[in-house]
Write a protein that holds these residues in place. Structure first.
Motif, mmCIF file in Angstrom:
data_model
loop_
_atom_site.group_PDB
_atom_site.id
_atom_site.type_symbol
_atom_site.label_atom_id
_atom_site.label_comp_id
_atom_site.label_asym_id
_atom_site.label_seq_id
_atom_site.Cartn_x
_atom_site.Cartn_y
_atom_site.Cartn_z
ATOM 1 N N LYS A 130 2.347 1.820 -13.506
ATOM 2 C CA LYS A 130 2.034 3.078 -12.850
ATOM 3 C C LYS A 130 2.137 4.288 -13.779
ATOM 4 N N GLY B 219 -4.278 -3.653 -11.896
ATOM 5 C CA GLY B 219 -3.533 -3.059 -10.800
ATOM 6 C C GLY B 219 -2.910 -4.151 -9.946
ATOM 7 N N TYR C 209 -5.272 0.154 -10.216
ATOM 8 C CA TYR C 209 -5.035 1.018 -11.364
ATOM 9 C C TYR C 209 -6.355 1.628 -11.809
#
Length: 250
Positions: free
Chosen positions: A144, A165, A171
């Motif tokens: 993140k 992600g 992501y």
């Protein structure tokens, strides 16, 4: 590398398994043969081990110098320090969550060729991983705090790069431009991802790229453009039937 049919859907699946290393990590087999409750349970001559952190059950794992492949979950800083003592380790999978805040212990793993890190919630800077001399596969999931792919611009030794992600937290890749021209890159993995600039063109400048295992991050026209530029590249999104019932990406 030559393939009989670059657009065979079975080929894409086989390459995905290969580049992710799944053939060497059947969890059913690992649960039966390589899972341990504590580091003390790991035989001194064991080359493989799967152990998740529970309190201090990892203590002493740094003495298991025969280990070549380690899978560990919930790794904190003290556990990572012990992992850093495994001088012969070749493959390391840090499963969800990876809670350590400093990756520098990994720099002692000079034989490490394969590294995956799942949910490194406290890490923003991954540059130091490129100093691992033997590293060829690097897959990072749900990072993140990773702002961009700029740190990978000189990663010419990496053969497999995965920036992904999670199921509930895609992501966003700002751009693939930092990857342009990576000389050794064979596979780019990017499930559960989005692409801010909608452009795949940078990948055409990666001479050894053979597999693109990525989400539907760009319009169909951009995948078609990349296919024209690299006709031997294997990607599910090069097959028209994949788009037949889909809405355009947002």
């Amino acid at each position: 590398m030559a393939f009989k049919s670059a657009h065979d859907p079975h080929l894409a699946s086989a390459l995905n398994e290969r580049f992710r290393g799944h053939a060497e990590r059947d969890f059913t087999i690992w649960a039966e043969q390589h899972a341990y409750a504590t580091a003390g349970d790991i035989p001194a001559d064991a080359t493989k081990a799967w152990i998740g952190r529970q309190k201090l059950n990892y203590r002493g794992i740094g003495a298991r110098q025969a280990l070549r492949h380690l899978i560990s979950g919930n790794v904190d800083q003290a556990f990572l320090e012990e992992i850093g003592a495994l001088a012969n380790l070749e493959r390391l999978e840090l499963e969800w969550p990876m809670v350590a805040k400093d990756l520098s212990p990994l720099l002692r793993l000079e034989k490490l060729t394969f590294l995956t890190i799942d949910s490194p919630r406290h890490i923003a800077d991954f540059d130091l991983l490129l100093r691992l001399p033997a590293l060829r596969t690097l897959i990072i999931t749900d990072a993140k705090k990773m702002a961009s792919l700029d740190w990978l611009a000189e990663a010419h030794h990496l053969e497999v790069i995965g920036i992904e992600g999670s199921m509930y937290s895609p992501y966003t890749l700002p751009s693939l431009k930092p990857l342009a021209g990576l000389r050794s890159l064979q596979a780019l993995l990017g499930v559960s991802t989005k692409l801010a600039d909608d452009s795949l063109t940078a990948l055409a400048a990666c001479p050894d790229l053979v597999f693109l295992g990525i989400a539907r991050v760009a319009p169909q026209a951009d995948f078609e453009r990349l296919q024209r530029l690299k006709p031997d590249l294997v990607c599910d999104w090069f097959r028209p039937e994949m788009w037949a019932t889909l809405k355009p990406p947002r």
